[in-house]
Design a protein around this motif. Sequence first.
Motif, PDB file in Angstrom:
ATOM      1  N   UNK A  62       0.854  -1.190   0.000  1.00  0.00           N
ATOM      2  CA  UNK A  62       0.000   0.000   0.000  1.00  0.00           C
ATOM      3  C   UNK A  62       0.889   1.238   0.000  1.00  0.00           C
ATOM      4  N   UNK A  63       0.297   2.359  -0.327  1.00  0.00           N
ATOM      5  CA  UNK A  63       1.042   3.614  -0.316  1.00  0.00           C
ATOM      6  C   UNK A  63       1.303   4.041   1.123  1.00  0.00           C
ATOM      7  N   UNK A  64       2.267   4.934   1.297  1.00  0.00           N
ATOM      8  CA  UNK A  64       2.538   5.472   2.635  1.00  0.00           C
ATOM      9  C   UNK A  64       1.295   6.167   3.191  1.00  0.00           C
ATOM     10  N   UNK A  65       0.549   6.840   2.325  1.00  0.00           N
ATOM     11  CA  UNK A  65      -0.649   7.542   2.772  1.00  0.00           C
ATOM     12  C   UNK A  65      -1.690   6.554   3.309  1.00  0.00           C
ATOM     13  N   UNK A  66      -1.920   5.476   2.559  1.00  0.00           N
ATOM     14  CA  UNK A  66      -2.883   4.471   3.001  1.00  0.00           C
ATOM     15  C   UNK A  66      -2.406   3.791   4.279  1.00  0.00           C
ATOM     16  N   UNK A  67      -1.092   3.540   4.356  1.00  0.00           N
ATOM     17  CA  UNK A  67      -0.523   2.937   5.553  1.00  0.00           C
ATOM     18  C   UNK A  67      -0.769   3.842   6.766  1.00  0.00           C
ATOM     19  N   UNK A  68      -0.551   5.165   6.582  1.00  0.00           N
ATOM     20  CA  UNK A  68      -0.740   6.094   7.692  1.00  0.00           C
ATOM     21  C   UNK A  68      -2.168   6.113   8.186  1.00  0.00           C
ATOM     22  N   UNK A  69      -3.130   6.109   7.250  1.00  0.00           N
ATOM     23  CA  UNK A  69      -4.535   6.108   7.656  1.00  0.00           C
ATOM     24  C   UNK A  69      -4.889   4.845   8.434  1.00  0.00           C
ATOM     25  N   UNK A  70      -4.414   3.706   7.936  1.00  0.00           N
ATOM     26  CA  UNK A  70      -4.710   2.448   8.614  1.00  0.00           C
ATOM     27  C   UNK A  70      -4.010   2.381   9.965  1.00  0.00           C
ATOM     28  N   UNK A  71      -2.804   2.941  10.035  1.00  0.00           N
ATOM     29  CA  UNK A  71      -2.043   2.958  11.295  1.00  0.00           C
ATOM     30  C   UNK A  71      -2.813   3.719  12.372  1.00  0.00           C
ATOM     31  N   UNK A  72      -3.325   4.900  12.013  1.00  0.00           N
ATOM     32  CA  UNK A  72      -4.074   5.705  12.977  1.00  0.00           C
ATOM     33  C   UNK A  72      -5.298   4.945  13.466  1.00  0.00           C
ATOM     34  N   UNK A  73      -6.004   4.301  12.547  1.00  0.00           N
ATOM     35  CA  UNK A  73      -7.226   3.587  12.941  1.00  0.00           C
ATOM     36  C   UNK A  73      -6.917   2.365  13.798  1.00  0.00           C
ATOM     37  N   UNK A  74      -5.786   1.707  13.519  1.00  0.00           N
ATOM     38  CA  UNK A  74      -5.423   0.538  14.317  1.00  0.00           C
ATOM     39  C   UNK A  74      -4.957   0.945  15.713  1.00  0.00           C
ATOM     40  N   UNK A  75      -4.181   2.023  15.786  1.00  0.00           N
ATOM     41  CA  UNK A  75      -3.656   2.468  17.083  1.00  0.00           C
ATOM     42  C   UNK A  75      -4.770   3.045  17.951  1.00  0.00           C
ATOM     43  N   UNK A  76      -5.646   3.846  17.343  1.00  0.00           N
ATOM     44  CA  UNK A  76      -6.702   4.523  18.105  1.00  0.00           C
ATOM     45  C   UNK A  76      -8.058   3.916  17.766  1.00  0.00           C
ATOM     46  N   UNK A  77      -8.151   2.596  17.897  1.00  0.00           N
ATOM     47  CA  UNK A  77      -9.435   1.930  17.643  1.00  0.00           C
ATOM     48  C   UNK A  77     -10.422   2.219  18.775  1.00  0.00           C
ATOM     49  N   UNK A  78     -11.673   1.887  18.540  1.00  0.00           N
ATOM     50  CA  UNK A  78     -12.743   2.281  19.465  1.00  0.00           C
ATOM     51  C   UNK A  78     -12.511   1.789  20.884  1.00  0.00           C
ATOM     52  N   UNK A  79     -12.177   0.518  21.053  1.00  0.00           N
ATOM     53  CA  UNK A  79     -12.015  -0.020  22.406  1.00  0.00           C
ATOM     54  C   UNK A  79     -10.899   0.683  23.156  1.00  0.00           C
ATOM     55  N   UNK A  80      -9.822   1.050  22.439  1.00  0.00           N
ATOM     56  CA  UNK A  80      -8.715   1.752  23.102  1.00  0.00           C
ATOM     57  C   UNK A  80      -9.139   3.153  23.526  1.00  0.00           C
TER      58      UNK A  80
END
Length: 257
Positions: A62-80
Amino acid sequence: MDSETGGHVTEAAQQDDVDELLDIVVISADELSGFAAIDDDAATAPVSLGGTAEDREREREVSYEEFGKEYIRRVLHKDRILTMIDELLGPQIQLGPIGAGPGRKAATVSALGTFRPCKGEEIPGELLSYRVYLPISVVFDIDMRVDKHRFTADVVVPIVLTVHTVAPLRIRIDITVPGDDEVALTLQSDTRRGAVLQKLARLEPELRRFLVKVVRTELSKPYVRRATDFDMAELIDEAWPGIAAVILPRGPEDRLT
């Protein structure tokens, strides 16, 4: 020294010696057990590919941009996010007594709220946002100078958290507290006179407004601001020793395979 050249080795002879030496080194290296064969056609290809061949067949780059978006969502997911809010606010919130009524002299109000685990949901949109519901069991003590009343209430205060990415690698989470008309409140009194007072004095809207002020005051404190504005580069620097302990060789034995 060379007798045919008057004791001096010519430049051509030196080059022949170097070429012969290089041939010996290359041949010896190729014959070494386990030595990587030299392929001129693949000389510029990556020497080491991360992961396994099976992983690479399944993965999708994936592109760096797509990676960054997914990274943010994985790190700051709802349960966290929900756990973060629970731990930030702690078990209880207390305020008062503060003046109420005309000139803030007619009565004083105190509140002791006990937080229950919050719930929430992601809000669809370009920015990562969550609507979080804060359930609070609140005890209100109202001192009207001539007598006192105690009310209990089940309260749900909705707040909105929006995640922003800030250059170069900062994450900022903005918290929005709603108006008092969005606060759900079910009020009860332990006395008959308190129940009458509740109806006559339009107590519930005033307590909603009071609670919104309490929550806004708490969420604007420095300890909350520190937890909602952080530099990812600094966090990774601090965590790197632990990361390195996982990904780097732990000893000579790790380099044998």
